[in-house]
Design a protein around this motif. Structure first.
Motif, mmCIF file in Angstrom:
data_model
loop_
_atom_site.group_PDB
_atom_site.id
_atom_site.type_symbol
_atom_site.label_atom_id
_atom_site.label_comp_id
_atom_site.label_asym_id
_atom_site.label_seq_id
_atom_site.Cartn_x
_atom_site.Cartn_y
_atom_site.Cartn_z
ATOM 1 N N PRO A 61 -29.671 -1.168 18.265
ATOM 2 C CA PRO A 61 -29.470 -2.432 19.004
ATOM 3 C C PRO A 61 -30.447 -2.621 20.046
ATOM 4 O O PRO A 61 -30.885 -3.851 20.441
ATOM 5 N N ASP A 84 -29.958 -6.837 11.633
ATOM 6 C CA ASP A 84 -28.512 -7.523 11.983
ATOM 7 C C ASP A 84 -28.168 -8.374 10.767
ATOM 8 O O ASP A 84 -27.028 -8.514 10.286
ATOM 9 N N LEU A 86 -24.891 -7.921 8.776
ATOM 10 C CA LEU A 86 -23.682 -8.940 8.991
ATOM 11 C C LEU A 86 -23.688 -10.013 7.893
ATOM 12 O O LEU A 86 -22.602 -10.443 7.451
ATOM 13 N N ARG A 114 -28.604 -9.473 17.115
ATOM 14 C CA ARG A 114 -27.226 -9.149 16.823
ATOM 15 C C ARG A 114 -26.722 -7.850 16.338
ATOM 16 O O ARG A 114 -25.564 -7.725 15.866
ATOM 17 N N SER A 135 -25.906 -5.110 17.221
ATOM 18 C CA SER A 135 -24.646 -4.255 17.959
ATOM 19 C C SER A 135 -23.306 -5.069 17.412
ATOM 20 O O SER A 135 -22.242 -4.355 17.314
ATOM 21 N N ASP A 136 -23.382 -6.329 17.282
ATOM 22 C CA ASP A 136 -22.266 -6.771 16.593
ATOM 23 C C ASP A 136 -21.672 -6.019 15.425
ATOM 24 O O ASP A 136 -20.332 -5.995 15.163
ATOM 25 N N PHE A 137 -22.444 -5.331 14.779
ATOM 26 C CA PHE A 137 -21.921 -4.898 13.479
ATOM 27 C C PHE A 137 -21.218 -3.536 13.671
ATOM 28 O O PHE A 137 -20.222 -3.170 12.749
ATOM 29 N N GLU A 138 -21.499 -2.844 14.925
ATOM 30 C CA GLU A 138 -20.756 -1.891 15.556
ATOM 31 C C GLU A 138 -19.132 -2.169 15.626
ATOM 32 O O GLU A 138 -18.148 -1.199 15.410
ATOM 33 N N HIS A 139 -18.794 -3.526 15.472
ATOM 34 C CA HIS A 139 -17.597 -3.972 15.630
ATOM 35 C C HIS A 139 -16.714 -4.662 14.482
ATOM 36 O O HIS A 139 -15.701 -5.057 14.424
ATOM 37 N N VAL A 140 -17.559 -4.534 13.402
ATOM 38 C CA VAL A 140 -16.996 -5.154 12.035
ATOM 39 C C VAL A 140 -15.919 -4.219 11.548
ATOM 40 O O VAL A 140 -15.911 -3.018 11.590
#
Ligand SMILES: Nc1ncnc2c1ncn2[C@@H]1O[C@H](COP(=O)(O)OP(=O)(O)O)[C@@H](O)[C@H]1O
Ligand SMILES: [Mg+2]
Length: 245
Positions: A34, A52, A56, A80, A82-87
């Protein structure tokens, strides 16, 4: 890949990629970190979407390809990623997203696809492992590197058993200060534990390698005659010829 930060993952992705492209191979670089440093290293704006959107929102990889040099293109991380780490939805299937997207893209036609990984073993790293045929671990010349290596081996074994495919392992010694005794000791140990898996070429600590990203240049754009350029060109030859020590 290496969970340890600062060992030369990004520097190697950028400069090994350009070295292979200069040998006439078609190369695509995927930025799975990221921090988005691969695009920056090539002087490409890093404010566009990239992996991303692929991970995503299931956008195709081919929609995000940026041509960066002759024979070389890249897919940026995107703001975005880094958002994928939290999926959390999707179970183990989440780990296969990159592999499936790659299979449906023009990347299957390329000679080399190099994936720059983040310094973690989360979902981004798992996606990279499931998508990869081979794994290159950069190892810098200090003792903490050796400790990190055993952890990396555990992650590799786990990824192999979860995905059901074997991943060929390679190591490359990076950031080496050849006159330090510790450097030689670490290299000796790595060679002992991983016979025939360590590339012949040693990447020396070279200030030009650290300078060039701030100009949006690879080492071959910036200082073709430097030790850094010589070493990454030699590493490309190791890979093309399967040269190890
Ligand atoms: N061979 C080298 N000689 C000098 N500096 C290097 C070398 N390899 C990497 N660096 C510098 O060390 C830092 C960390 O390297 P980087 O490639 O970003 O590591 P990673 O991606 O593993 O975190 C960066 O500032 C980079 O410019
Ligand atoms: Mg990096």
């Amino acid at each position: 890949m290496n969970q340890k930060g600062g060992v030369g993952k990004t520097t190697t992705t950028i400069n090994l990629g350009h070295a292979l492209a200069r040998e006439g191979k078609t190369v695509t670089l995927l930025d799975m970190d990221p921090q988005g440093q691969v695009a920056m290293g090539y002087g490409v704006q890093d404010d566009q979407s990239g992996l991303d959107e692929v991970l995503l929102n299931d956008i195709s990889i081919d929609a995000s390809i940026i041509e960066a040099r002759e024979n070389l293109d890249l897919i940026p991380a995107g703001v975005r990623l880094s958002d994928f780490e939290h999926v959390s939805a999707g179970g183990l299937k989440r780990g296969h997203k990159l592999r499936l997207a790659m299979n449906e893209s023009s990347l299957t036609q390329r000679d080399f696809v190099l994936i720059d990984c983040p310094p973690s073993s989360g979902l981004l790293g798992i996606n990279a492992m499931f998508a990869a045929d081979e794994l290159i671990i950069p190892v810098s010349g200090d003792y903490l590197s050796l400790q990190g290596l055993s952890r990396m081996m555990q992650i590799l074994k786990r990824a192999e058993s979860l995905s059901g495919h074997t991943i060929k392992l390679w190591l490359v010694m990076t950031r080496m200060q050849m006159r330090r005794r510790l450097t030689q000791e670490v290299r000796g140990r790595v060679l002992k534990y991983f016979p025939n898996r360590v590339f012949n070429t040693v990447i020396r600590e070279n200030v030009a390698l650290a300078e060039c990203p701030s100009f949006g240049k690879t080492i071959f754009d910036y200082k073709k005659k430097s030790a850094g350029a010589e070493d990454y060109q030699s590493l490309a030859q190791d890979i093309l010829q399967g040269r190890t020590s």
